[in-house]
Design a protein around this motif. Structure first.
Motif, short mmCIF file in Angstrom:
data_model
loop_
_atom_site.label_atom_id
_atom_site.label_comp_id
_atom_site.label_asym_id
_atom_site.label_seq_id
_atom_site.Cartn_x
_atom_site.Cartn_y
_atom_site.Cartn_z
N ASP A 117 0.81 -1.22 0.00
CA ASP A 117 0.00 0.00 0.00
C ASP A 117 0.84 1.27 0.00
N GLY A 118 2.09 1.18 0.42
CA GLY A 118 2.95 2.36 0.43
C GLY A 118 4.25 2.04 1.14
N PHE A 119 5.18 3.00 1.10
CA PHE A 119 6.49 2.81 1.70
C PHE A 119 6.86 3.98 2.61
N ILE A 120 7.52 3.66 3.71
CA ILE A 120 8.25 4.65 4.50
C ILE A 120 9.72 4.37 4.24
N ILE A 121 10.43 5.36 3.74
CA ILE A 121 11.81 5.16 3.30
C ILE A 121 12.75 6.03 4.13
N SER A 122 13.76 5.38 4.72
CA SER A 122 14.72 6.08 5.57
C SER A 122 16.14 5.93 5.02
N THR A 123 16.24 5.87 3.70
CA THR A 123 17.54 5.75 3.04
C THR A 123 17.69 6.88 2.04
N SER A 124 18.88 7.00 1.48
CA SER A 124 19.13 8.06 0.48
C SER A 124 20.00 7.53 -0.64
N GLN A 125 19.80 6.27 -1.01
CA GLN A 125 20.64 5.64 -2.03
C GLN A 125 20.12 5.86 -3.45
N LEU A 126 18.80 5.93 -3.63
CA LEU A 126 18.23 6.05 -4.97
C LEU A 126 18.33 7.48 -5.48
N GLU A 127 18.37 7.61 -6.80
CA GLU A 127 18.32 8.92 -7.42
C GLU A 127 16.91 9.49 -7.29
N VAL A 128 16.82 10.81 -7.23
CA VAL A 128 15.51 11.46 -7.09
C VAL A 128 14.56 11.04 -8.22
N GLU A 129 15.12 10.85 -9.43
CA GLU A 129 14.29 10.49 -10.59
C GLU A 129 13.61 9.14 -10.40
N ASN A 130 14.19 8.25 -9.59
CA ASN A 130 13.59 6.94 -9.37
C ASN A 130 12.19 7.06 -8.76
N TYR A 131 12.03 8.06 -7.91
CA TYR A 131 10.75 8.19 -7.20
C TYR A 131 9.63 8.65 -8.11
N ASP A 132 9.97 9.27 -9.23
CA ASP A 132 8.94 9.69 -10.18
C ASP A 132 8.27 8.49 -10.85
N GLN A 133 8.93 7.33 -10.81
CA GLN A 133 8.38 6.13 -11.45
C GLN A 133 7.39 5.39 -10.55
N PHE A 134 7.38 5.71 -9.25
CA PHE A 134 6.58 4.94 -8.31
C PHE A 134 5.10 5.32 -8.39
N ASP A 135 4.25 4.30 -8.36
CA ASP A 135 2.81 4.51 -8.41
C ASP A 135 2.19 4.12 -7.07
N PHE A 136 2.80 4.55 -5.99
CA PHE A 136 2.30 4.27 -4.65
C PHE A 136 2.77 5.38 -3.72
N PRO A 137 2.11 5.56 -2.59
CA PRO A 137 2.50 6.62 -1.66
C PRO A 137 3.85 6.35 -1.01
N VAL A 138 4.59 7.41 -0.75
CA VAL A 138 5.90 7.33 -0.10
C VAL A 138 6.01 8.43 0.95
N VAL A 139 6.62 8.09 2.08
CA VAL A 139 6.99 9.09 3.09
C VAL A 139 8.48 8.93 3.36
N ALA A 140 9.19 10.03 3.38
CA ALA A 140 10.63 10.02 3.70
C ALA A 140 10.78 10.27 5.20
N LEU A 141 11.53 9.40 5.86
CA LEU A 141 11.73 9.50 7.30
C LEU A 141 13.22 9.61 7.61
N ASP A 142 13.61 10.67 8.30
CA ASP A 142 15.00 10.92 8.67
C ASP A 142 15.87 11.24 7.45
N ARG A 143 15.26 11.41 6.32
CA ARG A 143 15.97 11.76 5.08
C ARG A 143 15.05 12.66 4.26
N PHE A 144 15.62 13.63 3.57
CA PHE A 144 14.85 14.43 2.62
C PHE A 144 15.09 13.86 1.22
#
Length: 331
Positions: A117-144
């Motif tokens: 249903d969605g992800f909480i992500i606390s990493t910073s390994q992926l490129e910002v462009e990767n997140y544009d491909q996701f078709d699900f909700p995301v929250v960034a935790l401890d990382r911008f």
């Protein structure tokens, strides 16, 4: 195995009515709902979750991607997330990315196929462009990640400023900042806070970098103290790094806090178990985790978000690794 048809027959209603009760539809009267629930309990019926997931394209599961589960800060975050998620009816799937972008993406793709249903992500390994491909909700935790993604984090710069000021207040003359890895948002922000504090004064300072790993931090701190015996204060980029610094100080024969004063960052239980107990900057870990789940839940349910970005204040917790302190006092 009991089926939905068995429940319908027992309750003397249609299969469709049982389905509406299971899916919390408002079209069923209270009386009928009670009868169906009594039948479900009497027959000990368990819905086919796989079938429901395929039908609804939802799984009531959320993914939690952490960079390193061996760092005690992240299990503390995970505990808060799990507690809050359960209150919303979600199960948390924990993914340990080990700082590996490919592993992180593999987790995301695999769980996406299972209708996460969605992800909480606390990493910073992926490129910002990767997140544009996701078709699900995301929250960034401890990382911008980026402005469009809801974010929950502590005010790391503010906390580092408090830590460094405290070392000045207890009369340190040469302060070292043993920071976390470059490119990791919280570590970079903590260095900014450190530099802001020292540059407001004439105090001497130095900065070295390490990983968020006890033994690596110990080696870096040992070399630092060997080469710079005049250092009398250290602001460590995390409580785990601070533990490594304390081990190094012991190896070179320094007494804490008589010869060397130390402040950590995170406020995890580890700091209270160390001897002497650690003076640290405490993040509101539980509140941060709970807020991340709330933001994700609102996205999943397509509810309005009051705001996208939350930055929590920190506080100094005085332990025994700095002078003139007794016990833990909140500031």
């Amino acid at each position: 195995m009991v089926s939905i048809k068995d429940v319908a027959k027992y309750a003397n209603v249609s299969v469709a009515t049982v389905s509406r009760v299971l899916n919390n539809k408002d079209t069923v009267s209270e009386g009928t709902e009670k009868i169906v629930k009594e039948a479900i309990e009497a027959l000990n019926y368990r819905p086919n979750l796989v079938a429901r997931t395929l039908y609804k394209k939802r799984s009531s599961m959320i993914g939690l991607i952490l960079p390193d589960i061996t760092n005690p800060f992240f299990p503390a975050l995970a505990r808060a997330i799990e507690d809050k998620a359960l209150s919303y009816g979600f199960t948390v799937i924990l993914c340990n990315a080990d700082g590996n972008a490919k592993k992180e993406m593999d987790y995301i793709k695999s769980l996406e196929q299972k209708y996460i249903d969605g992800f909480i992500i606390s990493t910073s390994q992926l490129e910002v462009e990767n997140y544009d491909q996701f078709d699900f909700p995301v929250v960034a935790l401890d990382r911008f990640i980026k402005n469009e993604i809801p974010t929950v984090m502590a005010n790391n710069e503010e906390g580092a400023f408090k830590a460094t000021k405290h070392l000045m207040e207890v009369n340190c003359k040469l302060i070292a900042h043993v920071r976390g890895p470059s490119g990791v948002g919280p570590a970079d922000d903590r260095e900014k806070g450190f530099l802001k504090a020292v540059k407001e004064s004439t105090i001497k300072y130095t900065i070295v970098e390490t990983d968020y790993d006890l033994y690596t931090a110990e080696k870096v701190a040992y070399q630092l103290l060997q080469n710079n015996p005049e250092i009398d204060g250290i602001f460590a980029g995390s409580d785990l790094i601070a533990a490594g610094v304390m081990r190094a100080a012991n190896h070179v024969g320094l007494l804490i806090p008589h010869d060397l004063q130390i402040v950590g960052f995170d406020g995890i239980q580890l700091g209270k178990m160390l001897s002497p107990s650690l003076t640290t900057i405490e993040q509101p870990i539980y509140e941060m985790g709970a807020m991340a789940v709330e933001l994700l839940y609102k996205q999943i349910e397509k509810l309005d978000l009051e705001k996208l970005h939350y930055k929590f204040s920190t506080k100094l917790i005085k332990g025994e690794t700095t002078k003139n302190t007794r016990g833990f006092i909140n500031e």
